[in-house]
Design an enzyme around this catalytic site. Structure first.
Site: not given
Length: 242
Positions: A101-103
């Site tokens: 999952l993106d930052y």
């Protein structure tokens, strides 16, 4: 099935590169037979020995984490930022995230030490459904929503058919809340899809992974998956993989 050198490395015997050297040097046996090639894959029932010592494999474990924003989906970060495994400091098993999952994205992420299970969950043909809720800048027209559903041409190819639904609109602020259901897992895919239709993402959350949701969890909370949940996830991925 996992590559032999990966299993050896995962068991803490040696780094993956060193494990490859051990294999090439004829110091590794699988089910009593010496293996000298690097392409060999092994299953959970195979007996592995390194220099005559049996490899002890960890019991498989499976977790769901409500990943907060500002956390890296990795086991370590060279910039010293918080990573998902920081929430499992009491767990002795060497777990790692399934996919990423993106930052800046919050929500469901699974972690395990079962490579076979992780590969199954991430296999393109497994088509595990993921549900995202995005707060976007702008109010997408119906045709733009249809575009999301039909597929968006991105630099790495056209996205697979999806399901999209506008949940709410704030005309005063010029923002919308949109639900998007996809089966793929490309890098920053959801953000890129919304950007492509002219409504960039302001906030993004993955609310569902197959039948799993965030009920009862707060950001940073985790729980172990039940044996039944793991079984259902396997069955779903294998059925769609065909």
């Amino acid at each position: 099935m996992e590559r032999l050198q990966k299993v050896i490395a995962h068991a803490g015997i040696a780094s993956r590169r060193k494990a490859e050297e051990l294999i090439l040097d004829g110091k590794v046996k699988v089910n009593g037979k010496t293996v000298k090639e690097l392409g060999v894959k092994v299953g959970s029932n195979d007996k592995i020995e390194v220099s005559g010592i049996p490899v002890e494999r960890e019991e498989p474990v499976y977790f769901i984490l409500y990943k907060p924003r500002g956390v890296i989906s990795s086991v370590n970060d060279d910039k010293g930022r918080k990573v998902v495994t920081d929430y499992f400091s009491e767990i002795e098993a060497r777990i790692y995230p399934i996919g990423r999952l993106d930052y800046d994205t919050s929500g469901i992420i699974l972690l395990t030490n079962d490579g076979e299970f992780a590969n199954l969950m991430m296999h393109p043909k497994g088509e595990i459904e993921k549900v995202y809720v995005a707060k976007v800048k702008g109010i997408p027209a119906r045709e733009k929503v249809k575009q999301l559903e039909r597929g968006i041409m991105l630099e790495d190819g056209k996205t697979a058919p999806a399901k999209a639904k506008i949940l709410s609109v704030d005309k005063k602020k010029g923002t919308s809340i949109v639900e998007l259901k996809i089966h793929e897992g490309r890098n920053r895919q959801v953000r890129r899809m919304f950007e492509a239709i002219g409504t960039p993402v302001m906030k993004l959350k993955r609310e569902r992974y197959s039948f799993l949701n965030l009920n009862g969890l707060q950001p940073g909370d985790a729980r172990e998956l039940t044996a039944h949940e793991v079984k259902l996830l396997r069955a779903e991925a294998q059925k769609k993989k065909g």
